[in-house]
Write an enzyme that holds these catalytic residues in place. Structure first.
Site, PDB file in Angstrom:
ATOM      1  N   GLU A 105     -19.154 -18.052  17.903  1.00 58.13           N
ATOM      2  CA  GLU A 105     -19.970 -19.173  17.433  1.00 58.13           C
ATOM      3  C   GLU A 105     -19.664 -19.457  15.969  1.00 58.13           C
ATOM      4  O   GLU A 105     -19.460 -18.535  15.174  1.00 58.13           O
ATOM      5  CB  GLU A 105     -21.448 -18.836  17.601  1.00 58.13           C
ATOM      6  CG  GLU A 105     -22.398 -19.965  17.303  1.00 58.13           C
ATOM      7  CD  GLU A 105     -23.839 -19.639  17.693  1.00 58.13           C
ATOM      8  OE1 GLU A 105     -24.754 -20.128  17.001  1.00 58.13           O
ATOM      9  OE2 GLU A 105     -24.046 -18.895  18.677  1.00 58.13           O
ATOM     10  N   ASP A 107     -21.424 -21.688  12.936  1.00 59.77           N
ATOM     11  CA  ASP A 107     -22.708 -22.343  12.665  1.00 59.77           C
ATOM     12  C   ASP A 107     -22.736 -23.100  11.344  1.00 59.77           C
ATOM     13  O   ASP A 107     -22.289 -22.577  10.304  1.00 59.77           O
ATOM     14  CB  ASP A 107     -23.827 -21.300  12.589  1.00 59.77           C
ATOM     15  CG  ASP A 107     -24.261 -20.786  13.944  1.00 59.77           C
ATOM     16  OD1 ASP A 107     -23.903 -21.403  14.947  1.00 59.77           O
ATOM     17  OD2 ASP A 107     -24.964 -19.760  13.979  1.00 59.77           O
ATOM     18  N   GLU A 109     -26.111 -24.928   9.557  1.00 63.26           N
ATOM     19  CA  GLU A 109     -27.519 -25.290   9.651  1.00 63.26           C
ATOM     20  C   GLU A 109     -27.960 -25.855   8.304  1.00 63.26           C
ATOM     21  O   GLU A 109     -27.837 -25.191   7.270  1.00 63.26           O
ATOM     22  CB  GLU A 109     -28.379 -24.079  10.025  1.00 63.26           C
ATOM     23  CG  GLU A 109     -28.183 -23.612  11.450  1.00 63.26           C
ATOM     24  CD  GLU A 109     -29.139 -22.506  11.841  1.00 63.26           C
ATOM     25  OE1 GLU A 109     -29.643 -22.520  12.976  1.00 63.26           O
ATOM     26  OE2 GLU A 109     -29.389 -21.613  10.997  1.00 63.26           O
TER      27      GLU A 109
END
Length: 274
Positions: A105, A107, A109
């Site tokens: 993953e 990411d 954010e």
């Protein structure tokens, strides 16, 4: 916003960011063709004939979408307009992820804040289900396109897993995280400002598409005629990367000795620009 890797030459994950308050025209895909709206009912909408995607958040629910295709290697670009004004307590997440417990993953954010205060960009990398590789940056300025903010080098030679074999979909969501997102949860969402919206435009993927158990790329051999496969950080890009990390990075797991009392992760001891 971009995240890309290639099998051999560009043996790293490079994160760069393009957040724009005015979305300029560019060649792009069609959101109807490229993405599915996965949750939030009509809070997630595709507009302008597929050229624009909007996520919204109100007190009842947030919303999200995911890509129709899975990607193994490639370069992913998208323009994102974050929630304007008082965005405290909201999180706009944009990430690539494979499936399963031992997933990979990448990411991004974007943690909202009070009007006038900068967003915080929270990044993380999971390989074989293991994350804990957070870096955070203040978004005090809008960074220009192709401006790198983070590099995750391929260090499989010293036992650090690298995302090379699990195809990933693109996901994005806008959601309520006021229990932790802004000042550790001290600042809550002001629901009088709802609905909160984030806008997406100009998606493109120059990538190896995974389908039916195989990749659209003929082999793992690098083709120098395909730009993203041969792309790396030149001297100018490395100077920019160091500048961003010097002036805008507010947290780096590789500097958090208290968090790792038995010693920093092995990649922290080898890389200059994690």
């Amino acid at each position: 916003m971009e995240a890309f890797s290639s099998p051999k030459v560009s043996s790293f994950l490079l994160f760069s960011l393009f957040v724009s308050s005015i979305m300029a025209a560019a060649s792009a895909g069609n959101f109807y063709q490229d993405f599915d709206l996965t949750w939030g009912d009509r809070r997630a909408r595709i507009l302008d004939g597929g050229k624009l995607l909007m996520l919204s958040l109100d007190k009842a629910s947030g919303s999200g979408f995911q890509s129709k295709k899975e990607y193994l290697f490639g370069r992913i670009d998208i323009q994102l307009k974050l929630v304007p004004g008082n965005s405290a307590g909201t999180v706009t997440a944009y990430y690539l992820s494979s499936q399963g417990q031992a997933h990979d993953e990448i990411d991004f954010e974007f943690l909202g804040n009070l009007s006038g205060d900068p967003y915080i960009l929270h990044t993380n990398v999971f390989t074989q289900g293991k994350g804990n590789r957070e870096q955070q940056f203040y978004l005090c300025i809008f960074l220009v396109d192709n401006f790198p903010i983070r590099e995750f080098a391929n260090q499989e030679s010293i036992g650090v897993p690298f995302p090379t074999s699990q195809p990933m979909r693109i996901y994005s969501s806008l959601w309520n995280a006021d229990d932790w997102a802004t000042r550790g949860g001290l600042v809550k969402i002001d629901w009088s400002k709802a609905p909160f919206t984030a806008l997406y435009r100009n998606f493109s993927a120059a990538a190896c598409v995974w389908s039916g158990g195989s990749s659209s790329c003929a082999s793992n051999a690098v083709n120098p005629n395909i730009g993203w496969q041969a792309q790396g950080l030149d001297a100018k890009s490395r100077r920019r990367l160091r500048w961003v990390q010097k002036y805008y990075m507010i947290y780096n797991y590789c500097n958090d000795i208290k968090r790792f009392p038995e010693g920093l992760p092995p990649e922290c001891r080898r890389s200059r620009s994690l």
